[in-house]
Design a protein around this motif. Structure first.
Motif, mmCIF file in Angstrom:
data_model
loop_
_atom_site.group_PDB
_atom_site.id
_atom_site.type_symbol
_atom_site.label_atom_id
_atom_site.label_comp_id
_atom_site.label_asym_id
_atom_site.label_seq_id
_atom_site.Cartn_x
_atom_site.Cartn_y
_atom_site.Cartn_z
ATOM 1 N N SER A 129 0.817 -1.215 0.000
ATOM 2 C CA SER A 129 0.000 0.000 0.000
ATOM 3 C C SER A 129 0.845 1.256 0.000
ATOM 4 N N LEU A 130 2.150 1.108 0.231
ATOM 5 C CA LEU A 130 3.085 2.231 0.160
ATOM 6 C C LEU A 130 3.963 2.145 -1.080
ATOM 7 N N ASN A 131 3.702 1.147 -1.913
ATOM 8 C CA ASN A 131 4.548 0.913 -3.073
ATOM 9 C C ASN A 131 3.688 0.898 -4.331
ATOM 10 N N VAL A 132 3.456 -0.276 -4.883
ATOM 11 C CA VAL A 132 2.724 -0.368 -6.150
ATOM 12 C C VAL A 132 1.309 0.182 -6.032
ATOM 13 N N LEU A 133 0.638 -0.055 -4.902
ATOM 14 C CA LEU A 133 -0.717 0.469 -4.723
ATOM 15 C C LEU A 133 -0.730 1.815 -4.011
ATOM 16 N N GLY A 134 0.445 2.316 -3.648
ATOM 17 C CA GLY A 134 0.535 3.585 -2.936
ATOM 18 C C GLY A 134 1.218 4.649 -3.758
ATOM 19 N N ILE A 135 2.076 5.420 -3.106
ATOM 20 C CA ILE A 135 2.674 6.588 -3.749
ATOM 21 C C ILE A 135 3.417 6.239 -5.026
ATOM 22 N N ALA A 136 4.121 5.106 -5.062
ATOM 23 C CA ALA A 136 4.893 4.758 -6.259
ATOM 24 C C ALA A 136 3.982 4.460 -7.435
ATOM 25 N N GLY A 137 3.007 3.591 -7.214
ATOM 26 C CA GLY A 137 2.103 3.238 -8.296
ATOM 27 C C GLY A 137 1.197 4.376 -8.712
ATOM 28 N N GLN A 138 0.673 5.098 -7.723
ATOM 29 C CA GLN A 138 -0.197 6.232 -8.036
ATOM 30 C C GLN A 138 0.533 7.285 -8.849
ATOM 31 N N THR A 139 1.773 7.571 -8.466
ATOM 32 C CA THR A 139 2.555 8.585 -9.164
ATOM 33 C C THR A 139 2.869 8.159 -10.590
ATOM 34 N N ALA A 161 15.026 4.491 -13.282
ATOM 35 C CA ALA A 161 14.095 3.451 -13.705
ATOM 36 C C ALA A 161 14.037 2.263 -12.758
ATOM 37 N N ALA A 162 15.016 2.116 -11.874
ATOM 38 C CA ALA A 162 15.000 1.013 -10.920
ATOM 39 C C ALA A 162 14.369 1.411 -9.593
ATOM 40 N N GLY A 163 13.979 2.673 -9.456
ATOM 41 C CA GLY A 163 13.374 3.142 -8.214
ATOM 42 C C GLY A 163 11.923 2.734 -8.095
ATOM 43 N N GLY A 164 11.309 3.114 -6.978
ATOM 44 C CA GLY A 164 9.924 2.734 -6.738
ATOM 45 C C GLY A 164 8.983 3.220 -7.821
ATOM 46 N N VAL A 165 9.026 4.506 -8.125
ATOM 47 C CA VAL A 165 8.161 5.077 -9.161
ATOM 48 C C VAL A 165 8.616 4.647 -10.542
ATOM 49 N N GLY A 166 9.917 4.749 -10.799
ATOM 50 C CA GLY A 166 10.443 4.445 -12.125
ATOM 51 C C GLY A 166 10.157 3.025 -12.559
ATOM 52 N N SER A 167 10.280 2.063 -11.651
ATOM 53 C CA SER A 167 10.063 0.670 -12.028
ATOM 54 C C SER A 167 8.608 0.407 -12.398
ATOM 55 N N VAL A 168 7.681 1.074 -11.728
ATOM 56 C CA VAL A 168 6.267 0.932 -12.106
ATOM 57 C C VAL A 168 6.014 1.617 -13.442
ATOM 58 N N GLY A 332 14.674 0.037 -5.751
ATOM 59 C CA GLY A 332 13.250 -0.123 -5.534
ATOM 60 C C GLY A 332 12.732 0.840 -4.486
ATOM 61 N N LYS A 333 11.561 0.540 -3.974
ATOM 62 C CA LYS A 333 10.901 1.417 -3.010
ATOM 63 C C LYS A 333 11.575 1.312 -1.649
ATOM 64 N N LEU A 334 11.920 2.446 -1.062
ATOM 65 C CA LEU A 334 12.583 2.487 0.230
ATOM 66 C C LEU A 334 11.536 2.507 1.343
ATOM 67 N N LEU A 335 11.584 1.488 2.195
ATOM 68 C CA LEU A 335 10.599 1.322 3.267
ATOM 69 C C LEU A 335 11.291 1.053 4.598
#
Length: 341
Positions: A129-139, A161-168, A332-335
């Protein structure tokens, strides 16, 4: 129901950073180990925070400068997106035990207004919910859907491109039928970007980005999804195609070493090529989060969307981990897994 006050641990913003960008000096964040959790008022929810998101915006929120949100207040828990479980509720829409996400802050327990919370869909891990379904995916979804609008056969370049947003963004562009080129900072990151479906990935630390674009994008770039800004974006602009779209999503480069943003020398290529360059903030589109989730959730469940997460253990690891966003050492996404130490 009422909740007896409890104690919690948190980081508060104790003072403003000395510089707008660059590493934090000692004393900006203060760790507090024995803080009373206030009783709930009507409409409030107590959340046990289990996961916390670290994002480039965090550094900007510390400064007393204009931004898309007011500066994080001094003396209060540092602002951050988080996910956890409802421990107590005085809000009619949330019951004890429900899994939620929202702006919960750098703390182990958060008392927030229920209006800021979203339920985490059944079967979805909290951290998603903080990654693909959260800020990364939404952005990524908003930037591509509203501005980039990649079409089948077009060339899309994604930076970070390997970051949370970039990879999505890479995966969504591939799903749209585009030819995707990633830009990342290590061979391992580039290999990951290729695994996500990108046709190629440029290691900007070892390869000349301009030379690579000349070789890989002979017909020009139709969409630039940019998370970096500075010299990386500037190297891409001479290769924009007619009617290209440049998505201004982030500017990680401006935080590197406190130097501030590098100028764009190649901006003139935008004019004769009739290029649309547009920035956006995902929080402006909160009313559309259900729409975005309806698209991304099936993709996540059927394995179409993959992700990597850089997880650090324990709230006290958060300050040091924040810097990995800007030196490129996270993938990837930093959590932060808040409950561990």
């Amino acid at each position: 129901m009422s909740e007896t006050p409890r104690r919690t641990r948190r980081y508060v913003l104790a003072e403003r950073p000395a510089t707008l960008t660059g590493p934090l000096q000692e004393g900006v964040l203060r760790y507090e180990e024995d803080v009373a959790v206030p009783r709930l008022e009507a409409g409030q929810v107590l959340v046990k925070v289990e996961w916390m998101s670290l994002d480039p915006a965090t550094r900007g929120w510390m400064n007393d400068t204009p931004n898309y949100l007011p500066p994080s207040p001094l003396g209060e828990a540092m602002r951050a997106l988080g996910a956890g479980t409802v421990s107590a509720s005085e809000h009619p829409d949330f019951a004890v035990g429900e899994r939620v996400s929202g702006l919960l802050g750098w703390q182990e327990h958060a008392v927030v207004n229920g209006s800021i919370l979203r339920r985490v869909p059944e079967g979805v891990p909290l951290h998603a919910s903080l990654n693909v379904l959260g800020i990364a995916g939404q952005t990524a979804w908003l930037g591509l859907h509203d501005i980039g609008q990649p079409r089948k056969g077009e060339t899309v370049v994604v930076t970070a491109a390997a970051g949370g947003v970039g990879s999505v963004a890479v995966q969504l562009a591939v799903a749209a039928g585009a030819r995707v080129i990633g830009v990342a900072g290590t061979p391992a990151k580039c290999e990951w970007v290729r695994e996500l479906g990108a046709d190629e990935c440029v290691n900007y630390r070892e390869d000349d980005v301009s030379a690579a674009c000349s070789r890989l994008c002979p017909d020009g770039i139709d969409v630039i999804f940019d998370n970096v800004g500075g010299t990386t974006l500037d190297a891409l602009l001479p290769f924009v195609a007619v009617n290209a779209r440049v998505v201004l999503c982030g500017a990680i480069s401006r935080y590197d070493g406190g130097r501030g943003p590098a100028p764009l020398h190649n901006w003139f290529h935008l004019l004769p090529n009739r290029v649309r360059m547009e920035g956006f903030i995902y929080m402006d589109h909160e009313a559309r989060f259900d729409e975005i989730e309806a698209d991304l959730l099936p993709r996540l469940r059927n394995g179409e969307l993959r992700s990597r997460e850089h997880v650090v253990e324990g709230l006290t690891a958060a300050p040091a981990a924040l810097h990995t966003l800007f030196d490129g050492t996270n993938t990837g996404k930093l959590l932060v897994r808040v409950g561990h130490s």
